[in-house]
Design a protein around this motif. Structure first.
Motif, PDB file in Angstrom:
ATOM      1  N   TYR A  23      13.244   6.823  -4.633  1.00 12.44           N
ATOM      2  CA  TYR A  23      14.642   6.402  -4.506  1.00 12.44           C
ATOM      3  C   TYR A  23      15.087   5.832  -5.839  1.00 12.44           C
ATOM      4  O   TYR A  23      14.487   4.897  -6.367  1.00 12.44           O
ATOM      5  CB  TYR A  23      14.769   5.344  -3.400  1.00 12.44           C
ATOM      6  CG  TYR A  23      16.189   4.931  -3.126  1.00 12.44           C
ATOM      7  CD1 TYR A  23      16.974   5.644  -2.224  1.00 12.44           C
ATOM      8  CD2 TYR A  23      16.755   3.840  -3.785  1.00 12.44           C
ATOM      9  CE1 TYR A  23      18.288   5.272  -1.980  1.00 12.44           C
ATOM     10  CE2 TYR A  23      18.068   3.461  -3.552  1.00 12.44           C
ATOM     11  CZ  TYR A  23      18.820   4.179  -2.642  1.00 12.44           C
ATOM     12  OH  TYR A  23      20.138   3.817  -2.402  1.00 12.44           O
ATOM     13  N   ARG A  24      16.168   6.417  -6.397  1.00 12.60           N
ATOM     14  CA  ARG A  24      16.562   6.076  -7.763  1.00 12.60           C
ATOM     15  C   ARG A  24      17.304   4.734  -7.780  1.00 12.60           C
ATOM     16  O   ARG A  24      18.521   4.670  -7.620  1.00 12.60           O
ATOM     17  CB  ARG A  24      17.400   7.200  -8.351  1.00 12.60           C
ATOM     18  CG  ARG A  24      16.578   8.452  -8.630  1.00 12.60           C
ATOM     19  CD  ARG A  24      17.415   9.667  -8.916  1.00 12.60           C
ATOM     20  NE  ARG A  24      18.092  10.173  -7.723  1.00 12.60           N
ATOM     21  CZ  ARG A  24      18.694  11.355  -7.645  1.00 12.60           C
ATOM     22  NH1 ARG A  24      18.693  12.165  -8.688  1.00 12.60           N
ATOM     23  NH2 ARG A  24      19.295  11.735  -6.533  1.00 12.60           N
ATOM     24  N   ALA A  54      17.563  -1.480 -16.023  1.00 13.31           N
ATOM     25  CA  ALA A  54      16.176  -1.352 -15.577  1.00 13.31           C
ATOM     26  C   ALA A  54      16.146  -0.222 -14.557  1.00 13.31           C
ATOM     27  O   ALA A  54      16.702  -0.342 -13.460  1.00 13.31           O
ATOM     28  CB  ALA A  54      15.678  -2.648 -14.959  1.00 13.31           C
ATOM     29  N   TRP A  55      15.526   0.880 -14.933  1.00 10.99           N
ATOM     30  CA  TRP A  55      15.477   2.092 -14.097  1.00 10.99           C
ATOM     31  C   TRP A  55      14.117   2.125 -13.385  1.00 10.99           C
ATOM     32  O   TRP A  55      13.079   2.262 -14.015  1.00 10.99           O
ATOM     33  CB  TRP A  55      15.664   3.322 -14.980  1.00 10.99           C
ATOM     34  CG  TRP A  55      15.520   4.644 -14.272  1.00 10.99           C
ATOM     35  CD1 TRP A  55      14.383   5.387 -14.159  1.00 10.99           C
ATOM     36  CD2 TRP A  55      16.547   5.368 -13.600  1.00 10.99           C
ATOM     37  NE1 TRP A  55      14.633   6.531 -13.444  1.00 10.99           N
ATOM     38  CE2 TRP A  55      15.958   6.549 -13.089  1.00 10.99           C
ATOM     39  CE3 TRP A  55      17.901   5.147 -13.376  1.00 10.99           C
ATOM     40  CZ2 TRP A  55      16.668   7.496 -12.375  1.00 10.99           C
ATOM     41  CZ3 TRP A  55      18.617   6.090 -12.663  1.00 10.99           C
ATOM     42  CH2 TRP A  55      18.009   7.253 -12.172  1.00 10.99           C
ATOM     43  N   THR A  56      14.129   2.001 -12.055  1.00 16.98           N
ATOM     44  CA  THR A  56      12.872   1.879 -11.309  1.00 16.98           C
ATOM     45  C   THR A  56      12.915   2.707 -10.021  1.00 16.98           C
ATOM     46  O   THR A  56      13.160   2.177  -8.934  1.00 16.98           O
ATOM     47  CB  THR A  56      12.593   0.408 -10.944  1.00 16.98           C
ATOM     48  OG1 THR A  56      13.692  -0.092 -10.149  1.00 16.98           O
ATOM     49  CG2 THR A  56      12.424  -0.453 -12.178  1.00 16.98           C
ATOM     50  N   PRO A  57      12.685   4.024 -10.096  1.00 20.53           N
ATOM     51  CA  PRO A  57      12.586   4.813  -8.855  1.00 20.53           C
ATOM     52  C   PRO A  57      11.449   4.294  -7.980  1.00 20.53           C
ATOM     53  O   PRO A  57      10.340   4.065  -8.456  1.00 20.53           O
ATOM     54  CB  PRO A  57      12.299   6.230  -9.364  1.00 20.53           C
ATOM     55  CG  PRO A  57      12.762   6.238 -10.786  1.00 20.53           C
ATOM     56  CD  PRO A  57      12.514   4.857 -11.298  1.00 20.53           C
ATOM     57  N   ILE A  58      11.729   4.105  -6.694  1.00 19.03           N
ATOM     58  CA  ILE A  58      10.749   3.552  -5.755  1.00 19.03           C
ATOM     59  C   ILE A  58      10.345   4.629  -4.761  1.00 19.03           C
ATOM     60  O   ILE A  58      11.192   5.212  -4.084  1.00 19.03           O
ATOM     61  CB  ILE A  58      11.333   2.348  -4.986  1.00 19.03           C
ATOM     62  CG1 ILE A  58      11.930   1.320  -5.955  1.00 19.03           C
ATOM     63  CG2 ILE A  58      10.258   1.727  -4.098  1.00 19.03           C
ATOM     64  CD1 ILE A  58      10.930   0.638  -6.830  1.00 19.03           C
ATOM     65  N   ARG A  59       9.068   4.903  -4.668  1.00 18.53           N
ATOM     66  CA  ARG A  59       8.563   5.855  -3.679  1.00 18.53           C
ATOM     67  C   ARG A  59       8.140   5.095  -2.434  1.00 18.53           C
ATOM     68  O   ARG A  59       7.433   4.092  -2.495  1.00 18.53           O
ATOM     69  CB  ARG A  59       7.398   6.655  -4.247  1.00 18.53           C
ATOM     70  CG  ARG A  59       7.792   7.472  -5.473  1.00 18.53           C
ATOM     71  CD  ARG A  59       6.660   8.328  -5.980  1.00 18.53           C
ATOM     72  NE  ARG A  59       6.365   9.438  -5.088  1.00 18.53           N
ATOM     73  CZ  ARG A  59       5.459  10.381  -5.360  1.00 18.53           C
ATOM     74  NH1 ARG A  59       4.774  10.320  -6.486  1.00 18.53           N
ATOM     75  NH2 ARG A  59       5.242  11.360  -4.505  1.00 18.53           N
ATOM     76  N   ALA A  72       0.798  -1.229   0.000  1.00 21.59           N
ATOM     77  CA  ALA A  72       0.000   0.000   0.000  1.00 21.59           C
ATOM     78  C   ALA A  72       0.826   1.274   0.000  1.00 21.59           C
ATOM     79  O   ALA A  72       0.348   2.321  -0.431  1.00 21.59           O
ATOM     80  CB  ALA A  72      -0.947   0.004   1.203  1.00 21.59           C
ATOM     81  N   THR A  73       2.046   1.241   0.502  1.00 25.13           N
ATOM     82  CA  THR A  73       2.829   2.481   0.631  1.00 25.13           C
ATOM     83  C   THR A  73       4.154   2.415  -0.119  1.00 25.13           C
ATOM     84  O   THR A  73       5.081   3.159   0.194  1.00 25.13           O
ATOM     85  CB  THR A  73       3.095   2.777   2.117  1.00 25.13           C
ATOM     86  OG1 THR A  73       3.723   1.636   2.724  1.00 25.13           O
ATOM     87  CG2 THR A  73       1.806   3.079   2.851  1.00 25.13           C
ATOM     88  N   LEU A  74       4.235   1.560  -1.106  1.00 22.56           N
ATOM     89  CA  LEU A  74       5.480   1.389  -1.854  1.00 22.56           C
ATOM     90  C   LEU A  74       5.109   1.182  -3.314  1.00 22.56           C
ATOM     91  O   LEU A  74       4.296   0.309  -3.632  1.00 22.56           O
ATOM     92  CB  LEU A  74       6.225   0.162  -1.313  1.00 22.56           C
ATOM     93  CG  LEU A  74       7.735   0.054  -1.532  1.00 22.56           C
ATOM     94  CD1 LEU A  74       8.470   1.113  -0.735  1.00 22.56           C
ATOM     95  CD2 LEU A  74       8.208  -1.337  -1.123  1.00 22.56           C
ATOM     96  N   TRP A  75       5.685   1.987  -4.205  1.00 26.33           N
ATOM     97  CA  TRP A  75       5.350   1.805  -5.615  1.00 26.33           C
ATOM     98  C   TRP A  75       6.455   2.364  -6.505  1.00 26.33           C
ATOM     99  O   TRP A  75       7.273   3.182  -6.093  1.00 26.33           O
ATOM    100  CB  TRP A  75       4.014   2.443  -5.953  1.00 26.33           C
ATOM    101  CG  TRP A  75       3.936   3.934  -5.973  1.00 26.33           C
ATOM    102  CD1 TRP A  75       3.968   4.741  -7.078  1.00 26.33           C
ATOM    103  CD2 TRP A  75       3.822   4.811  -4.853  1.00 26.33           C
ATOM    104  NE1 TRP A  75       3.859   6.047  -6.712  1.00 26.33           N
ATOM    105  CE2 TRP A  75       3.766   6.123  -5.341  1.00 26.33           C
ATOM    106  CE3 TRP A  75       3.754   4.604  -3.466  1.00 26.33           C
ATOM    107  CZ2 TRP A  75       3.665   7.232  -4.509  1.00 26.33           C
ATOM    108  CZ3 TRP A  75       3.642   5.704  -2.628  1.00 26.33           C
ATOM    109  CH2 TRP A  75       3.596   7.000  -3.150  1.00 26.33           C
ATOM    110  N   VAL A  76       6.455   1.885  -7.753  1.00 25.53           N
ATOM    111  CA  VAL A  76       7.437   2.305  -8.751  1.00 25.53           C
ATOM    112  C   VAL A  76       6.960   3.578  -9.418  1.00 25.53           C
ATOM    113  O   VAL A  76       5.784   3.715  -9.765  1.00 25.53           O
ATOM    114  CB  VAL A  76       7.649   1.198  -9.801  1.00 25.53           C
ATOM    115  CG1 VAL A  76       8.591   1.676 -10.910  1.00 25.53           C
ATOM    116  CG2 VAL A  76       8.207  -0.054  -9.139  1.00 25.53           C
TER     117      VAL A  76
END
Length: 332
Positions: free
Chosen positions: A295-296, A255-260, A216-220
């Protein structure tokens, strides 16, 4: 079915405007979702009310008995429980709508959550069906407990998603016990042992199907595949969906996946590289929450099969196996 009767004059105004609670809960959920990185204390103050609300909802049988002894309508207790369910479902719904990977089994989970939220608003269904069946009422309690713990635990206690899911599954099992017991009431003395077994199996099934539960609080945020990353500036090159096999072997692929994630949350994720549906590589990454753009995080894969042609997929998953996002590309 007829709509639930209007209560005594004391509750008449509430009866008229009560569905505004769902709208306000949804708005509060959106606000908390937008604020939880930059003003996390505001979000925490909002989300801490949710576990307290379903704990209060579990006292509903005692409140109903009290209502019959005091000069108050039992319908008022029904309105209170309905309001708590609306608060739980509508507050958390924006989080799951934003973090669901729709081209996966998570769409079913979030769709079910939306149906429960809608059901808590429809009076003929809620008052004439849910409130009149103990197992259905406790099933609503259990679902509310599960989703609120999923949303609250990472923000309140900085628990990793795997820990939050285990805590939520335990809460689901505990609160679903009365639902199973009510459903198995005809079995007499066997109902509680069987209810305990059913609740345990339910928690186990949730953990087994964790890939279908959105964190619920973590996404790409704005993920892409690219053949270049500026390491110093931490910026990706142009996005691509197809790559030549010779260039792939020469340069590899990022694979570039910033994570909020919420501020203060440390999380371990993995990039699973799949070729034609088979996992060929697992690359772990440690991330730290709090940055607005995410987060990059990226991985650079250089070792590819001799014949890499075909469809590829990169799955971004938590250490507990919950899906965060999907990336696709083709090698020709």
């Amino acid at each position: 079915m007829s709509e639930a009767p209007a209560p005594a004059p004391v509750m008449a105004r509430w009866h008229r405007w009560r569905h505004l609670l769902a709208v306000l809960s949804f708005a509060a959920g959106v606000a908390s979702f937008l604020l939880f990185e930059r003003q996390e204390k505001v979000a925490q103050a909002l989300v801490v009310l949710l576990p307290l609300s379903w704990l209060l909802a579990m006292a509903e049988p005692w409140l109903q008995r009290l209502a019959h002894r005091l000069p108050m309508s039992p319908l008022a207790v029904g309105y209170m429980v309905q309001g708590l369910h609306q608060e739980s479902f509508f507050f958390t719904l924006p989080f799951f709508l934003a973090t669901t990977t729709w081209l996966s089994g998570q769409a079913f989970f979030t769709g079910l959550l939306a149906l429960l939220a809608l059901g808590s608003m429809i009076d003929p269904f809620y008052f004439n069906w849910v409130l009149k069946r103990r197992w259905a009422l406790w099933a609503f309690h259990a679902a509310a407990a599960f989703i609120t713990l999923l949303a609250a635990a990472p923000m309140l206690w900085q628990l990793r998603t795997a820990q939050s899911l285990m805590l939520a599954a335990a809460g689901l099992a505990l609160v679903s016990l009365p639902a199973w017991s009510a459903a198995l009431v005809r079995l007499g003395a066997l109902r509680w042992p069987l209810a305990l077994a059913a609740a345990t199996l339910l928690a186990g099934a949730v953990l087994e199907l964790r890939g279908a539960v959105p964190p619920a609080t973590l996404w790409v945020n704005r993920a892409l595949m690219t053949q270049a990353v500026d390491i110093a500036a931490k910026q990706p090159g142009p996005a691509l969906q197809a790559v030549d096999a010779a260039a792939l072997h020469q340069q590899g692929l990022y694979a570039w996946t910033p994570i909020r994630a919420p501020r203060g949350l440390d999380e371990r994720i993995e990039h699973l590289w799949l070729h034609r549906g088979q996992v060929v590589d697992r690359i772990p990454i440690e991330i730290h929450g709090g940055r607005e753009e995410g987060y990059r995080a990226w991985t650079h894969k250089q070792a590819f099969p001799a014949e890499p042609q075909g469809d590829w997929e990169v799955r971004v998953v938590t250490e507990g196996g919950q899906l965060l996002g999907l990336l696709h590309f083709t090698v020709h």
